[in-house]
Design an enzyme around this catalytic site. Structure first.
Site, short mmCIF file in Angstrom:
data_model
loop_
_atom_site.label_atom_id
_atom_site.label_comp_id
_atom_site.label_asym_id
_atom_site.label_seq_id
_atom_site.Cartn_x
_atom_site.Cartn_y
_atom_site.Cartn_z
N GLY A 95 0.79 -1.23 0.00
CA GLY A 95 0.00 0.00 0.00
C GLY A 95 0.82 1.27 0.00
O GLY A 95 0.28 2.35 0.24
N HIS A 102 8.77 6.58 4.97
CA HIS A 102 8.03 7.31 6.01
C HIS A 102 7.45 6.35 7.01
O HIS A 102 7.06 5.23 6.68
CB HIS A 102 6.93 8.19 5.40
CG HIS A 102 6.00 7.48 4.45
ND1 HIS A 102 6.35 7.18 3.15
CD2 HIS A 102 4.74 7.02 4.63
CE1 HIS A 102 5.33 6.57 2.55
NE2 HIS A 102 4.34 6.45 3.44
P1 AMP Z 1 1.74 5.39 2.08
O1 AMP Z 1 0.45 4.91 1.49
O2 AMP Z 1 2.29 4.52 3.18
O3 AMP Z 1 2.76 5.72 1.01
O4 AMP Z 1 1.39 6.75 2.82
C1 AMP Z 1 1.42 7.99 2.19
C2 AMP Z 1 0.70 8.94 3.11
O5 AMP Z 1 1.04 10.26 2.73
C3 AMP Z 1 -0.82 8.83 3.07
O6 AMP Z 1 -1.31 8.54 4.38
C4 AMP Z 1 -1.26 10.21 2.57
O7 AMP Z 1 -2.46 10.63 3.16
C5 AMP Z 1 -0.09 11.08 2.97
N1 AMP Z 1 0.09 12.29 2.18
C6 AMP Z 1 0.11 12.40 0.83
N2 AMP Z 1 0.33 13.68 0.47
C7 AMP Z 1 0.48 14.39 1.63
C8 AMP Z 1 0.74 15.75 1.92
N3 AMP Z 1 0.88 16.68 0.95
N4 AMP Z 1 0.82 16.14 3.22
C9 AMP Z 1 0.66 15.22 4.20
N5 AMP Z 1 0.43 13.91 3.99
C10 AMP Z 1 0.32 13.50 2.71
#
Ligand code: AMP
Length: 116
Positions: A95, A102
């Site tokens: 996912g 992160h």
């Molecule tokens: P993943 O699916 O583990 O790659 O998580 C990516 C996360 O980044 C998701 O929970 C998104 O909601 C978050 N995300 C994407 N763009 C931003 C943004 N500009 N600021 C803060 N969070 C973000």
């Protein structure tokens, strides 16, 4: 690296995209997730451009150790030490949507196990 290849998280590090930053030091940055999956949902990222856990080698020992300590301190600062979850999605199959390592820090609701 070409500017267009930078991830959204790199653009947050470079201050080209705004974020609700809750912690920063020379090695890492923490900010609130834009689509929170819990009352508290913070992302902690290294400033070094690692795509995922798959890029982590022993060379990142100090960086990753530092980030674990930052998570522990952040949990205290955010008032969530009584119960929180730390998650990293590695690869599309897990996912992962943003290809910059992160750690999700989630708290404020009952967590399910096993995770979905
Ligand atoms: P993943 O699916 O583990 O790659 O998580 C990516 C996360 O980044 C998701 O929970 C998104 O909601 C978050 N995300 C994407 N763009 C931003 C943004 N500009 N600021 C803060 N969070 C973000």
């Amino acid at each position: 690296m070409n500017a267009d290849e930078r991830t959204i998280f790199k653009k947050i590090i470079d201050r080209e995209i705004s974020a609700d930053i809750v912690y920063e030091d020379e090695h890492c940055l923490a900010f609130r997730d834009i689509a929170p999956q819990a009352p508290t949902h913070v992302l902690l990222i290294p400033k070094r451009e690692l795509r995922s856990m798959d890029d982590v080698t022993d060379s990142e020992r100090e960086l990753l150790g530092h980030m674990m300590a930052v998570i522990s301190q952040l949990a205290r600062d955010l008032g969530i030490s009584e119960g929180y979850r730390v998650v990293t999605n590695c690869g599309a199959g897990a996912g992962q949507e943003v290809n910059h390592l992160h750690f999700h820090i989630l708290a404020g609701r009952k967590m399910q196990w096993p995770p979905g």
